[in-house]
Structures are given as C-alpha cells and as structure tokens.
Scaffold this motif. Structure first.
Motif, mmCIF file in Angstrom:
data_model
loop_
_atom_site.group_PDB
_atom_site.id
_atom_site.type_symbol
_atom_site.label_atom_id
_atom_site.label_comp_id
_atom_site.label_asym_id
_atom_site.label_seq_id
_atom_site.Cartn_x
_atom_site.Cartn_y
_atom_site.Cartn_z
ATOM 1 N N SER A 169 -36.811 20.397 19.606
ATOM 2 C CA SER A 169 -36.222 18.921 20.115
ATOM 3 C C SER A 169 -36.583 18.719 21.485
ATOM 4 O O SER A 169 -37.071 19.665 22.443
ATOM 5 C CB SER A 169 -34.655 19.276 19.998
ATOM 6 O OG SER A 169 -34.452 20.083 21.079
ATOM 7 N N VAL A 170 -36.867 16.761 22.029
ATOM 8 C CA VAL A 170 -37.274 16.635 23.300
ATOM 9 C C VAL A 170 -36.313 15.748 23.630
ATOM 10 O O VAL A 170 -36.178 14.631 22.489
ATOM 11 C CB VAL A 170 -38.701 15.746 22.901
ATOM 12 C CG1 VAL A 170 -39.163 14.983 23.283
ATOM 13 C CG2 VAL A 170 -40.079 16.772 22.015
ATOM 14 N N ALA A 171 -35.642 16.363 24.421
ATOM 15 C CA ALA A 171 -34.995 15.138 25.561
ATOM 16 C C ALA A 171 -35.944 14.206 26.544
ATOM 17 O O ALA A 171 -37.186 14.204 26.943
ATOM 18 C CB ALA A 171 -33.994 16.141 26.523
ATOM 19 N N PRO A 172 -35.243 12.917 26.673
ATOM 20 C CA PRO A 172 -35.458 11.606 28.033
ATOM 21 C C PRO A 172 -36.464 12.117 28.905
ATOM 22 O O PRO A 172 -36.998 11.783 29.366
ATOM 23 C CB PRO A 172 -34.424 10.548 27.441
ATOM 24 C CG PRO A 172 -33.793 10.949 26.493
ATOM 25 C CD PRO A 172 -33.636 12.310 25.868
ATOM 26 N N THR A 173 -35.568 13.319 28.905
ATOM 27 C CA THR A 173 -36.056 13.648 30.739
ATOM 28 C C THR A 173 -37.840 14.805 30.131
ATOM 29 O O THR A 173 -38.261 15.194 31.501
ATOM 30 C CB THR A 173 -35.093 15.061 31.494
ATOM 31 O OG1 THR A 173 -35.327 15.790 30.431
ATOM 32 C CG2 THR A 173 -34.058 14.111 31.432
ATOM 33 N N GLY A 174 -38.111 14.665 29.497
ATOM 34 C CA GLY A 174 -39.443 15.669 29.235
ATOM 35 C C GLY A 174 -38.621 17.563 28.415
ATOM 36 O O GLY A 174 -39.980 17.824 27.690
ATOM 37 N N GLN A 175 -37.739 17.771 28.944
ATOM 38 C CA GLN A 175 -36.915 18.751 28.464
ATOM 39 C C GLN A 175 -37.569 19.597 26.969
ATOM 40 O O GLN A 175 -36.671 18.541 26.241
ATOM 41 C CB GLN A 175 -36.166 18.993 28.929
ATOM 42 C CG GLN A 175 -35.442 20.618 28.833
ATOM 43 C CD GLN A 175 -34.104 20.686 28.911
ATOM 44 O OE1 GLN A 175 -33.605 20.228 30.119
ATOM 45 N NE2 GLN A 175 -34.112 21.816 28.454
ATOM 46 N N THR A 176 -37.998 20.272 26.612
ATOM 47 C CA THR A 176 -38.383 20.528 25.004
ATOM 48 C C THR A 176 -37.407 21.867 24.608
ATOM 49 O O THR A 176 -37.887 23.193 25.946
ATOM 50 C CB THR A 176 -40.171 20.509 24.749
ATOM 51 O OG1 THR A 176 -40.801 19.380 25.653
ATOM 52 C CG2 THR A 176 -40.169 21.065 23.264
ATOM 53 N N GLN A 177 -37.574 21.700 23.357
ATOM 54 C CA GLN A 177 -36.473 22.723 23.643
ATOM 55 C C GLN A 177 -37.089 24.122 22.094
ATOM 56 O O GLN A 177 -37.027 22.832 21.095
ATOM 57 C CB GLN A 177 -35.464 23.105 23.495
ATOM 58 C CG GLN A 177 -34.188 22.936 24.280
ATOM 59 C CD GLN A 177 -33.007 23.195 24.316
ATOM 60 O OE1 GLN A 177 -32.546 22.945 23.288
ATOM 61 N NE2 GLN A 177 -31.996 23.698 25.234
ATOM 62 N N VAL A 178 -37.539 24.616 21.739
ATOM 63 C CA VAL A 178 -38.162 25.887 20.769
ATOM 64 C C VAL A 178 -37.401 26.779 20.142
ATOM 65 O O VAL A 178 -36.934 27.371 20.714
ATOM 66 C CB VAL A 178 -39.455 25.717 20.905
ATOM 67 C CG1 VAL A 178 -39.891 26.562 19.399
ATOM 68 C CG2 VAL A 178 -40.174 24.959 21.263
#
Length: 185
Positions: A169-178
């Motif tokens: 998943s990708v957040a608008p801040t650029g943070q990605t979680q796998v």
C-alpha cells in the motif's frame, strides 16, 4: 509564377469521419452513486471489481454487466486490486487509513474457505508482529469474511505481488507498507 493558396492547404477529412472508435455503447456497468475511483479486472477476465466514493466495492460480471456483489465499507474507496493467486479469490480495497481484504465469493466453497482461512491466519500472525511494531493493526471483519489492516496514514493505492502472497500500500506522503499473507494453499 502564381501559386493558388488553396492548393497548399491539405484536404481535411469530414467531421463525421473523425468519430472516435467505438461509436456505440455495448455494455454499461451501472450502480455506483458517486465517482468511481478504481477498477480492477480479475486475472481470468470474467470479473471486474470497482471502488467508488460512495463507499462500496462492487463485483461485476464482465460479459453481462450484472452487479453480483456489493460490499459496503467505512468510507470512499480509492483503490481496488484482485489477488492474482487463484487459490484465494480476495479483493484488496484502500479505504481511508485502511486496506480491507474482502472474500469475493466467486470461487466456490473450497476457494472461499481458503480465502477466509488466509484472512484468519494472517490476522493471527500479524497480531504477534503488531505488538513489536506499532506500524499497523490487523482487525478481522465482523462477519468473518475479510480482514482490515489499519495504518497510521491514508492509503491511496494498493497492489499485489504476482504470486498473490504479498500486497503493498502507498500513502500520499510516499510511505509504503508491504504485507505478507501467511497461508498454505
């Protein structure tokens, strides 16, 4: 030497010849009451999942345009994605600060049972990990037909690995979680 200016102009096509292809509507998918933000075709091509600002994920039969299932979620759906693993007929949906995994119900009893089991096993495996790291929290759906991953930030996009055992998943801040689903197909 005299040159007629009309001979320098190219011949333009008639406006009716410029119509885009196709010119007729062959199938319409009607049902959402607000803007559709995301669609995702099933790997087989037989189904289509759509997510909308009306807070629903709809499952469509592509050949007929018939809506087969509606899942009401807590808010506007910004992204939907099918799990490519044929043993798990799951749909991931990004809703606010959550990724919701939904059991599609299209694979028959055995496939649905495997998808429900994957959601349960994933929740149990993630519960131990979430005590160590508070990046996200897993919550099993109230009816047992799904799983929610609650994150600290809004989720705008969700996508699956080709094997279907990881999603990101990708957040608008650029943070990605796998996230990995722990299951035995």
């Amino acid at each position: 030497m005299f040159i007629d200016p009309k001979t320098l102009m190219p011949k333009l096509p008639k406006p009716q010849d410029l119509q885009p292809f196709p010119t007729t509507l062959s199938l319409r998918f009607s049902g959402h009451t607000s803007r559709v933000r995301s669609i995702s075709p099933h790997p087989s091509g037989q189904w289509l999942a759509s997510g909308s600002d009306d807070g629903t994920v709809r499952l469509w039969e592509v050949s007929t345009g018939r809506c087969c299932k509606i899942s009401k979620l807590d808010g506007p759906v910004s992204s939907v994605a099918w799990c490519p693993n044929p043993a798990l007929q799951l749909i991931a949906a990004a809703v606010g600060n959550k990724v919701v995994l939904l059991v599609s119900g299209i694979g028959g009893d055995e496939v649905d049972a495997a998808a429900r089991q994957a959601c349960q096993v994933s929740a149990a495996a993630a519960a131990a990990a979430s005590q160590q790291q508070q990046l996200a929290q897993w919550i099993t759906g109230a009816d047992g037909t799904g799983l929610e991953l609650v994150t600290g930030q809004a989720v705008k996009q969700v996508t699956w690995h080709a094997r279907g055992d990881y999603f990101a998943s990708v957040a608008p801040t650029g943070q990605t979680q796998v996230c990995k689903l722990s299951f035995a197909p």
